[in-house]
Scaffold this motif. Structure first.
Motif, PDB file in Angstrom:
ATOM      1  N   GLY A  26     -19.727   9.188  28.030  1.00 48.00           N
ATOM      2  CA  GLY A  26     -18.695   8.302  28.572  1.00 48.00           C
ATOM      3  C   GLY A  26     -19.298   7.023  29.124  1.00 48.00           C
ATOM      4  N   ARG A  33     -12.095  14.650  24.015  1.00 49.08           N
ATOM      5  CA  ARG A  33     -11.929  14.503  25.471  1.00 49.08           C
ATOM      6  C   ARG A  33     -12.625  13.241  25.974  1.00 49.08           C
ATOM      7  NH1 ARG A  33     -12.655  20.843  26.807  1.00 49.08           N
ATOM      8  NH2 ARG A  33     -10.455  21.386  26.603  1.00 49.08           N
ATOM      9  N   THR A  34     -13.805  12.955  25.406  1.00 46.84           N
ATOM     10  CA  THR A  34     -14.505  11.726  25.787  1.00 46.84           C
ATOM     11  C   THR A  34     -13.663  10.514  25.410  1.00 46.84           C
ATOM     12  OG1 THR A  34     -16.692  12.740  25.597  1.00 46.84           O
ATOM     13  CG2 THR A  34     -16.598  10.341  25.412  1.00 46.84           C
ATOM     14  N   ARG A  87     -10.447  10.285  24.913  1.00 43.63           N
ATOM     15  CA  ARG A  87      -9.241  10.201  25.753  1.00 43.63           C
ATOM     16  C   ARG A  87      -9.582   9.642  27.135  1.00 43.63           C
ATOM     17  NH1 ARG A  87      -5.888  15.516  27.243  1.00 43.63           N
ATOM     18  NH2 ARG A  87      -7.803  15.891  28.387  1.00 43.63           N
ATOM     19  N   ARG A  88     -10.682  10.111  27.735  1.00 43.49           N
ATOM     20  CA  ARG A  88     -11.088   9.596  29.051  1.00 43.49           C
ATOM     21  C   ARG A  88     -11.376   8.098  29.015  1.00 43.49           C
ATOM     22  NH1 ARG A  88     -13.666  14.641  29.540  1.00 43.49           N
ATOM     23  NH2 ARG A  88     -15.624  13.830  28.763  1.00 43.49           N
ATOM     24  N   THR A 118      -6.238   3.559  30.770  1.00 50.34           N
ATOM     25  CA  THR A 118      -5.838   4.732  31.525  1.00 50.34           C
ATOM     26  C   THR A 118      -5.652   5.891  30.538  1.00 50.34           C
ATOM     27  OG1 THR A 118      -4.698   3.370  33.157  1.00 50.34           O
ATOM     28  CG2 THR A 118      -4.082   5.703  33.055  1.00 50.34           C
ATOM     29  N   PRO A 119      -6.290   7.035  30.778  1.00 57.28           N
ATOM     30  CA  PRO A 119      -6.114   8.157  29.856  1.00 57.28           C
ATOM     31  C   PRO A 119      -4.653   8.588  29.770  1.00 57.28           C
ATOM     32  CG  PRO A 119      -7.971   8.543  31.322  1.00 57.28           C
ATOM     33  CD  PRO A 119      -7.244   7.330  31.848  1.00 57.28           C
TER      34      PRO A 119
END
Length: 188
Positions: free
Chosen positions: A110, A142-143, A145-146, A180-181
């Motif tokens: 990230g 997930r990375t 999306r974050r 913003t996720p």
């Protein structure tokens, strides 16, 4: 284009060199790397040498920017902007990355990605970044999306590698997005 070094609080991102070949080769022995990427398997030292040479050419041609991610002087992974296309109304590229096993779960990817995103939107003046991954690559999703990428869909058999064709997920991030996720339908 000349290679650029990016620095974050914990990381140095710079062009991989021949001094990195053994670390790249060792990291690519982890079955998770070729499982989710186009990295050859088995991965030989010569593959590492060839990769380092390719990266230098990509930078020179301005078609891809690939960095070795270093944490405390150790290779933590690779990250790059691929398929860079410049357009009069802002260019686009695809972000791609893989992490060495010892550095996973520490926020390294990230942190490195944020630096690369800033470089892409700032220095390269890109308007859009895309992210693609083999379907079910949950850690990569997930990375992304974050980082603020928005899920855009499934590419049925849309990704190719030495394995053949895989279904893939695609997401996008615009320079104007607030990062913003948001919810992704393929993630919890």
């Amino acid at each position: 284009m000349e290679p650029v070094t990016l620095r974050t609080e914990r990381l140095v991102l710079s062009i991989p060199t021949m001094a990195d070949v053994d670390a790249i080769t060792a990291a690519c022995q982890d079955p998770e790397v070729p499982r989710w990427t186009t990295v050859p398997t088995p991965y030989s030292r010569q593959n590492g040498v060839d990769f380092v040479n390719l990266v230098a050419g990509w930078w020179a041609d301005g078609v891809e920017t690939v960095w070795a991610i270093r944490s405390g002087g150790e290779l933590a992974g690779m990250i790059g902007l691929h398929k860079i296309e410049q357009h009069p109304h802002g260019g686009e590229a695809e972000i791609g990355f893989w992490g060495a096993a010892a550095f996973r779960g520490q926020g390294v990817m990230g942190e490195a990605s944020r630096a690369v995103i800033e470089y892409g939107f700032g220095d390269l003046k890109l308007a859009r970044l895309s992210w693609r991954a083999v379907a079910d690559n949950i850690p990569s999703a997930r990375t992304a999306r974050r980082l603020g990428f928005r899920y855009e869909g499934m590419l049925r058999q849309g990704l190719t590698s030495s394995r053949g064709r895989d279904d893939g997920w695609i997401a996008g991030l615009l320079a104007s997005d607030d990062r913003t996720p948001v919810e992704w339908p393929v993630l919890d």
